[in-house]
Enzyme design. Structure first.
Site, PDB file in Angstrom:
ATOM      1  CB  CYS A 170      -0.964  -0.005   1.186  1.00 22.71           C
ATOM      2  SG  CYS A 170      -2.162  -1.350   1.107  1.00 22.71           S
ATOM      3  CE  LYS A 342      -5.597   4.712   2.264  1.00 25.22           C
ATOM      4  NZ  LYS A 342      -4.635   5.811   2.503  1.00 25.22           N
ATOM      5  CG  HIS A 347      -6.724   1.303   1.398  1.00 27.24           C
ATOM      6  ND1 HIS A 347      -5.724   1.574   0.484  1.00 27.24           N
ATOM      7  CD2 HIS A 347      -6.084   0.803   2.501  1.00 27.24           C
ATOM      8  CE1 HIS A 347      -4.558   1.270   0.995  1.00 27.24           C
ATOM      9  NE2 HIS A 347      -4.746   0.800   2.225  1.00 27.24           N
ATOM     10  CG  PHE A 406      -0.981  -5.822   4.858  1.00 26.64           C
ATOM     11  CD1 PHE A 406      -1.262  -5.010   5.943  1.00 26.64           C
ATOM     12  CD2 PHE A 406      -1.977  -6.648   4.382  1.00 26.64           C
ATOM     13  CE1 PHE A 406      -2.512  -5.017   6.545  1.00 26.64           C
ATOM     14  CE2 PHE A 406      -3.236  -6.668   4.973  1.00 26.64           C
ATOM     15  CZ  PHE A 406      -3.503  -5.850   6.049  1.00 26.64           C
TER      16      PHE A 406
END
Length: 422
Positions: A170, A342, A347, A406
């Site tokens: 991300c 967002k 997202h 992540f």
């Protein structure tokens, strides 16, 4: 040091295609989130998403191109076309050196839709372990290899400079721009077509996020479901989209009389080495990225006029991010307007970083800070100025945007207005 400026902005986002529709949507704070229409979401825990109403033919893509390209590539092409048109750079002009123009594109999940669709066909909906390649499209290599996105853009514009895809989860959208910044600073190119794109709204992606309960289950109220920093949040809302920025060496832009949005003055990336999906509650790793990006910009906390938050709408991220701002900015953290778009466009994984940087360029140019939609009951641990519900006018000279992904990726970038010194 060679300076890098933004001379073109293109955006394909939920709620309206194109830069101006995107800007109007985020300033109005009107979420573009609905029940998923791309497939039947009934079997899934989270059944909503921020989808783009995107017609590839309306953006100049031929039937052959649509068949060859996954949706994430189509979105990138449309955004890049808009950014180039906005920049006024004539690629066909005799004095345009296409050997000095490159491409960098970020993506977290690449051709998710094409790969899943074709596997379903080839495997007879998963019934056959051994698949027959004759049942899939002849463009599966392009779908499998994420670099095909950068290759498509380079071929479309016939540019021959450095080309790369950056995939850091991300944070891909910020890191893609950071890579392009480095290419220009080192002198390998004068212009970079840079940004990110993702189209992850597919059954496999929804299933994966369902499994870890990262996405919201507020299916009955889609427009109110994305709630960054709000005490009643229930997870993030999946989105899709693309943003491409035309990055240009400052003297090159000035020589051709280009209109300049802003300058990239700082960038930093860090990895936390802590957990695949977890974050330290003290915000240390993100604060380090922010600190080094600000050092590169030679900024003190009081210089910041706006922060575009990662603001995913998960309890873990929102509190980690709030702690990072306090760690770096001290008491000034309470005075800087911060918001998460967002809450409006969802997202879009790797794409969102570039979409948020596009928003920062427009904030500096237009003097308006977009709001955080749906922020009605503030989490007591997220007690900063997260610009609830309504946009506000502001003279923003320096805007910071951050990303968290992540794998432990943490990135930060600073855009600055040129000012009289330029």
């Amino acid at each position: 040091m060679r300076r890098t400026v933004v001379t073109g902005v293109g955006v394909m986002a939920p709620g309206g295609t194109g830069r101006e529709q995107f800007w109007a949507r985020i300033v109005d704070g009107k979420p573009a989130i609905r029940r998923i229409q791309a497939f039947d979401p009934s079997p899934y825990r989270s059944q909503i998403a921020a989808e783009c109403d995107f017609d590839p033919a309306a953006h100049g893509l031929t039937a052959r191109e649509v068949r060859r390209m996954d949706r994430f590539v189509q979105l990138a092409v449309a955004a890049a076309d808009e950014a180039l048109a906005d920049s006024g750079l004539d690629l066909a002009a005799a004095d345009t050196d296409t050997d000095r123009i490159g491409v960098t594109l970020g993506s977290a999940v690449g051709a998710t839709i094409r790969l899943e669709d074709e596997y379903v066909v080839a495997s007879n909906h998963g019934a056959d372990w051994h698949v027959d390649r004759r049942h899939v499209l002849p463009f599966m290599y392009q779908s499998l290899v994420p670099s095909s996105a950068a290759a498509e853009l380079a071929a479309r514009y016939r540019v021959h400079g450095p080309a790369a895809v950056v995939s850091t989860g991300c944070t891909s959208g910020i890191d893609s721009l950071g890579h392009a910044l480095t290419v220009i600073e080192e002198g390998s190119a004068d212009v970079m077509i840079a940004g990110a794109s993702d189209a992850p709204i597919s059954p496999i992606t929804v299933t994966c996020f369902d499994a870890i309960r990262a996405t919201t289950n507020r299916n009955d109220e889609p427009e109110q479901a994305s709630r960054p920093f709000d005490a009643d949040r229930a997870g993030f809302v999946l989105g899709e989209g693309s943003a491409v920025l035309l990055l240009e060496e400052y003297e090159h832009a000035r020589a051709r009389g280009a209109e300049i949005y802003c300058e990239i003055t700082g960038y930093a990336a860090r990895a936390n080495g802590f957990h695949m999906t977890g974050l330290r509650p003290d915000g240390f790793e993100l604060s380090e990225a922010i600190l080094h990006a600000m050092d590169g910009s030679r900024l003190v906390p009081e210089d910041l006029g706006y922060i575009s938050a990662h603001g995913s709408g998960t309890r873990q991220n929102d509190r980690h991010e709030t702690a990072a701002y306090k760690r770096v900015l001290g008491e000034t953290a309470y005075r800087v307007p911060i918001s998460s778009i967002k809450s409006v466009v969802g997202h879009s994984l790797g794409a969102i970083g570039s979409i948020e940087m596009a928003a920062c360029a427009l904030v500096i140019q237009r003097g308006t800070v977009p709001p955080t939609a749906n922020l009605t009951t503030r989490d007591p641990e997220c007690d900063l100025d997260y610009t609830p519900l309504e946009a506000r006018d502001a003279d923003v000279r320096h805007a910071l945007s951050v990303g968290s992904g992540f794998g432990g990726f943490q990135s930060a970038m600073v855009f600055s207005g040129l000012g009289e010194a330029a």
